[in-house]
Design a protein around this motif. Structure first.
Motif, PDB file in Angstrom:
ATOM      1  N   ILE A  71       0.283   9.431   4.238  1.00 26.43           N
ATOM      2  CA  ILE A  71      -0.013   8.474   3.178  1.00 26.43           C
ATOM      3  C   ILE A  71      -0.729   7.281   3.787  1.00 26.43           C
ATOM      4  O   ILE A  71      -0.309   6.726   4.800  1.00 26.43           O
ATOM      5  CB  ILE A  71       1.290   8.011   2.500  1.00 26.43           C
ATOM      6  CG1 ILE A  71       2.056   9.216   1.948  1.00 26.43           C
ATOM      7  CG2 ILE A  71       1.006   7.011   1.393  1.00 26.43           C
ATOM      8  CD1 ILE A  71       3.441   8.853   1.451  1.00 26.43           C
ATOM      9  N   ALA A  74      -2.312   3.271   3.669  1.00 27.29           N
ATOM     10  CA  ALA A  74      -2.003   1.978   3.060  1.00 27.29           C
ATOM     11  C   ALA A  74      -2.910   1.809   1.843  1.00 27.29           C
ATOM     12  O   ALA A  74      -4.057   2.269   1.872  1.00 27.29           O
ATOM     13  CB  ALA A  74      -2.237   0.863   4.075  1.00 27.29           C
ATOM     14  N   PRO A  75      -2.460   1.154   0.718  1.00 27.25           N
ATOM     15  CA  PRO A  75      -1.187   0.425   0.591  1.00 27.25           C
ATOM     16  C   PRO A  75       0.005   1.276   0.170  1.00 27.25           C
ATOM     17  O   PRO A  75       1.121   0.764   0.111  1.00 27.25           O
ATOM     18  CB  PRO A  75      -1.518  -0.588  -0.495  1.00 27.25           C
ATOM     19  CG  PRO A  75      -2.494   0.110  -1.375  1.00 27.25           C
ATOM     20  CD  PRO A  75      -3.335   0.953  -0.460  1.00 27.25           C
ATOM     21  N   ARG A  76      -0.196   2.548  -0.168  1.00 23.55           N
ATOM     22  CA  ARG A  76       0.945   3.374  -0.575  1.00 23.55           C
ATOM     23  C   ARG A  76       1.966   3.493   0.553  1.00 23.55           C
ATOM     24  O   ARG A  76       3.167   3.562   0.319  1.00 23.55           O
ATOM     25  CB  ARG A  76       0.467   4.762  -1.006  1.00 23.55           C
ATOM     26  CG  ARG A  76      -0.178   4.815  -2.381  1.00 23.55           C
ATOM     27  CD  ARG A  76      -0.532   6.230  -2.759  1.00 23.55           C
ATOM     28  NE  ARG A  76       0.652   7.094  -2.726  1.00 23.55           N
ATOM     29  CZ  ARG A  76       0.607   8.393  -2.434  1.00 23.55           C
ATOM     30  NH1 ARG A  76      -0.547   8.967  -2.107  1.00 23.55           N
ATOM     31  NH2 ARG A  76       1.709   9.116  -2.440  1.00 23.55           N
ATOM     32  N   TRP A  77       1.479   3.530   1.776  1.00 25.22           N
ATOM     33  CA  TRP A  77       2.395   3.609   2.920  1.00 25.22           C
ATOM     34  C   TRP A  77       3.237   2.341   3.018  1.00 25.22           C
ATOM     35  O   TRP A  77       4.430   2.391   3.306  1.00 25.22           O
ATOM     36  CB  TRP A  77       1.595   3.821   4.196  1.00 25.22           C
ATOM     37  CG  TRP A  77       2.423   3.844   5.454  1.00 25.22           C
ATOM     38  CD1 TRP A  77       2.369   2.984   6.494  1.00 25.22           C
ATOM     39  CD2 TRP A  77       3.445   4.801   5.785  1.00 25.22           C
ATOM     40  NE1 TRP A  77       3.269   3.321   7.469  1.00 25.22           N
ATOM     41  CE2 TRP A  77       3.944   4.445   7.057  1.00 25.22           C
ATOM     42  CE3 TRP A  77       3.966   5.912   5.147  1.00 25.22           C
ATOM     43  CZ2 TRP A  77       4.949   5.159   7.689  1.00 25.22           C
ATOM     44  CZ3 TRP A  77       4.981   6.628   5.778  1.00 25.22           C
ATOM     45  CH2 TRP A  77       5.463   6.248   7.040  1.00 25.22           C
ATOM     46  N   ARG A  78       2.608   1.196   2.767  1.00 24.53           N
ATOM     47  CA  ARG A  78       3.341  -0.066   2.757  1.00 24.53           C
ATOM     48  C   ARG A  78       4.465  -0.014   1.714  1.00 24.53           C
ATOM     49  O   ARG A  78       5.598  -0.413   1.979  1.00 24.53           O
ATOM     50  CB  ARG A  78       2.382  -1.216   2.437  1.00 24.53           C
ATOM     51  CG  ARG A  78       3.038  -2.598   2.445  1.00 24.53           C
ATOM     52  CD  ARG A  78       2.185  -3.602   1.701  1.00 24.53           C
ATOM     53  NE  ARG A  78       0.868  -3.744   2.304  1.00 24.53           N
ATOM     54  CZ  ARG A  78       0.538  -4.708   3.135  1.00 24.53           C
ATOM     55  NH1 ARG A  78       1.435  -5.599   3.492  1.00 24.53           N
ATOM     56  NH2 ARG A  78      -0.679  -4.786   3.614  1.00 24.53           N
ATOM     57  N   GLU A  79       4.147   0.501   0.534  1.00 17.45           N
ATOM     58  CA  GLU A  79       5.139   0.608  -0.532  1.00 17.45           C
ATOM     59  C   GLU A  79       6.272   1.558  -0.143  1.00 17.45           C
ATOM     60  O   GLU A  79       7.447   1.306  -0.432  1.00 17.45           O
ATOM     61  CB  GLU A  79       4.472   1.081  -1.820  1.00 17.45           C
ATOM     62  CG  GLU A  79       3.452   0.089  -2.383  1.00 17.45           C
ATOM     63  CD  GLU A  79       2.636   0.683  -3.509  1.00 17.45           C
ATOM     64  OE1 GLU A  79       2.817   1.889  -3.810  1.00 17.45           O
ATOM     65  OE2 GLU A  79       1.803  -0.050  -4.090  1.00 17.45           O
ATOM     66  N   GLN A  80       5.935   2.656   0.538  1.00 14.47           N
ATOM     67  CA  GLN A  80       6.961   3.631   0.913  1.00 14.47           C
ATOM     68  C   GLN A  80       7.893   3.064   1.973  1.00 14.47           C
ATOM     69  O   GLN A  80       9.112   3.272   1.918  1.00 14.47           O
ATOM     70  CB  GLN A  80       6.330   4.915   1.431  1.00 14.47           C
ATOM     71  CG  GLN A  80       7.345   5.936   1.935  1.00 14.47           C
ATOM     72  CD  GLN A  80       7.093   7.329   1.417  1.00 14.47           C
ATOM     73  OE1 GLN A  80       5.959   7.691   1.194  1.00 14.47           O
ATOM     74  NE2 GLN A  80       8.137   8.094   1.227  1.00 14.47           N
ATOM     75  N   ASP A 132       8.678  -0.030   2.402  1.00 11.39           N
ATOM     76  CA  ASP A 132       9.521  -1.019   1.738  1.00 11.39           C
ATOM     77  C   ASP A 132      10.621  -0.329   0.933  1.00 11.39           C
ATOM     78  O   ASP A 132      11.798  -0.710   1.006  1.00 11.39           O
ATOM     79  CB  ASP A 132       8.672  -1.898   0.824  1.00 11.39           C
ATOM     80  CG  ASP A 132       9.508  -2.952   0.115  1.00 11.39           C
ATOM     81  OD1 ASP A 132      10.380  -3.563   0.750  1.00 11.39           O
ATOM     82  OD2 ASP A 132       9.297  -3.155  -1.094  1.00 11.39           O
ATOM     83  N   THR A 181      11.830   2.789   1.270  1.00  6.50           N
ATOM     84  CA  THR A 181      12.702   3.662   2.057  1.00  6.50           C
ATOM     85  C   THR A 181      13.573   2.890   3.039  1.00  6.50           C
ATOM     86  O   THR A 181      14.775   3.151   3.161  1.00  6.50           O
ATOM     87  CB  THR A 181      11.868   4.695   2.839  1.00  6.50           C
ATOM     88  OG1 THR A 181      11.036   5.417   1.930  1.00  6.50           O
ATOM     89  CG2 THR A 181      12.768   5.670   3.584  1.00  6.50           C
ATOM     90  N   ARG A 210      -1.774   4.741   8.348  1.00  2.00           N
ATOM     91  CA  ARG A 210      -1.180   5.758   7.487  1.00  2.00           C
ATOM     92  C   ARG A 210       0.070   6.306   8.153  1.00  2.00           C
ATOM     93  O   ARG A 210       0.318   6.065   9.328  1.00  2.00           O
ATOM     94  CB  ARG A 210      -2.168   6.883   7.191  1.00  2.00           C
ATOM     95  CG  ARG A 210      -2.679   7.643   8.419  1.00  2.00           C
ATOM     96  CD  ARG A 210      -3.677   8.736   8.007  1.00  2.00           C
ATOM     97  NE  ARG A 210      -4.807   8.209   7.274  1.00  2.00           N
ATOM     98  CZ  ARG A 210      -5.180   8.631   6.059  1.00  2.00           C
ATOM     99  NH1 ARG A 210      -4.507   9.587   5.459  1.00  2.00           N
ATOM    100  NH2 ARG A 210      -6.233   8.111   5.461  1.00  2.00           N
TER     101      ARG A 210
END
Length: 297
Positions: A4, A6-12, A14, A16, A29
């Motif tokens: 994944i 960023a920014p989805r990785w940042r969200e994950q 946070d 998890t 990523r």
């Protein structure tokens, strides 16, 4: 599993782990896999170079603050905490740290880590032993290698039986406990005696006569000396007995292999013979009743 970006990785991260990426590099990523093993959680996490932080705000917002184990499989990880020495981890190295305190993880190269989270109450260690384990790297060989392989297999291999997951979780906790004791080899006579007393308590949880008098007699010390051994610990001798008994009862209540046994049969095996006493003590420690804990498992 596709990495994944960023920014989805940042969200994950946070969602998890309650970790933030203050400044993810271009192209950052990663990927994460997760498996619940009874009362612990196991993860495989990998990614590109990045910085992750556990902030005071994240700690205040979290519902819980478990202990976390990180076993580095590839790359390099620097664990930085305000009140403890920095730990530089390479492949094969393992660290235990507290998510209730701020920390920073600097992840370098193409990194890959096996991670385990565990509630601090589920890791019944003397405060000195736990403090020593938080301050130093854990041995990556022997039990450490077995723990890492067990967690990796649990995350990567598909298995449908929930009782298998629970048993693997118990084994993981036992291995982590052994690692902490191996690191903190007793050097002081009092510490060695305290560890022996804890072992005696665990072996005799079902004995209705287990208490200060019987423990002191078994180790040929006075009750006063026994109380002194636990004077700086989180729990007194009596609290230790009660809490370890309650932990054992809860562990058996959520074990599918013991679903046919009554609550009081399980309780009696660990030294509780009065239902009202068990219910009050269980609710105080875990915030729920024994029956509710079994239903929710």
């Amino acid at each position: 599993m596709t990495a994944i970006a960023a920014p989805r990785w940042r969200e994950q991260m946070d969602a998890t782990f309650g970790l933030s990426l203050p400044a993810p590099p271009i192209g950052a990523r990663g990927l994460v896999r997760h498996r619940t093993l009874g009362h612990i959680d196991a993860f495989r996490v990998a990614g590109t170079p990045q910085l992750l932080r556990r902030t005071p705000h994240a700690i205040r917002s979290a519902e819980s603050a478990p202990l976390k184990v990180c076993a580095v499989r590839a790359g390099e990880v620097v664990l930085r905490r305000d009140d403890l020495p920095d730990l530089r981890l390479g492949p094969g190295d393992i660290a235990l740290y507290d998510t209730g305190s701020p920390y920073e993880l600097r992840l370098m190269n193409r990194w890959n880590c096996t991670v385990m989270t565990i509630a601090r109450d589920d890791l019944a260690l003397p405060s000195r032993t736990l403090g020593h384990a938080l301050e130093h790297q854990l041995p990556g060989q022997g039990p450490g290698a077995v723990l890492t392989q067990l967690l990796e297999s649990a995350v990567d291999d598909a298995f449908a039986r929930s009782d298998t997951a629970i048993l693997l979780g118990h084994a993981s906790v036992d291995l982590l406990t052994g690692l902490a004791y191996e690191l903190d080899a007793p050097t002081a006579p009092d510490h060695a005696l305290r560890i022996a007393v804890l072992g005696h308590i665990r072996e005799h949880l079902g004995d209705p006569d287990l208490g200060v008098t019987s423990i002191a007699r078994a180790h040929r010390i006075s009750p006063r000396t026994l109380h002194r051994l636990f004077a700086e610990e989180e729990w007194t001798v009596s609290e230790t007995i009660r809490n370890l008994r309650l932990d054992a009862v809860r562990s058996d209540l959520v074990n599918p292999n013991l679903a046919g046994r009554s609550i009081m049969a399980i309780a009696a095996a660990h030294g509780f013979f009065d239902q009202s006493h068990l219910t009050r003590a269980f609710r105080t420690r875990f915030g729920t009743t024994p029956a509710a804990a079994r239903r929710e498992a």
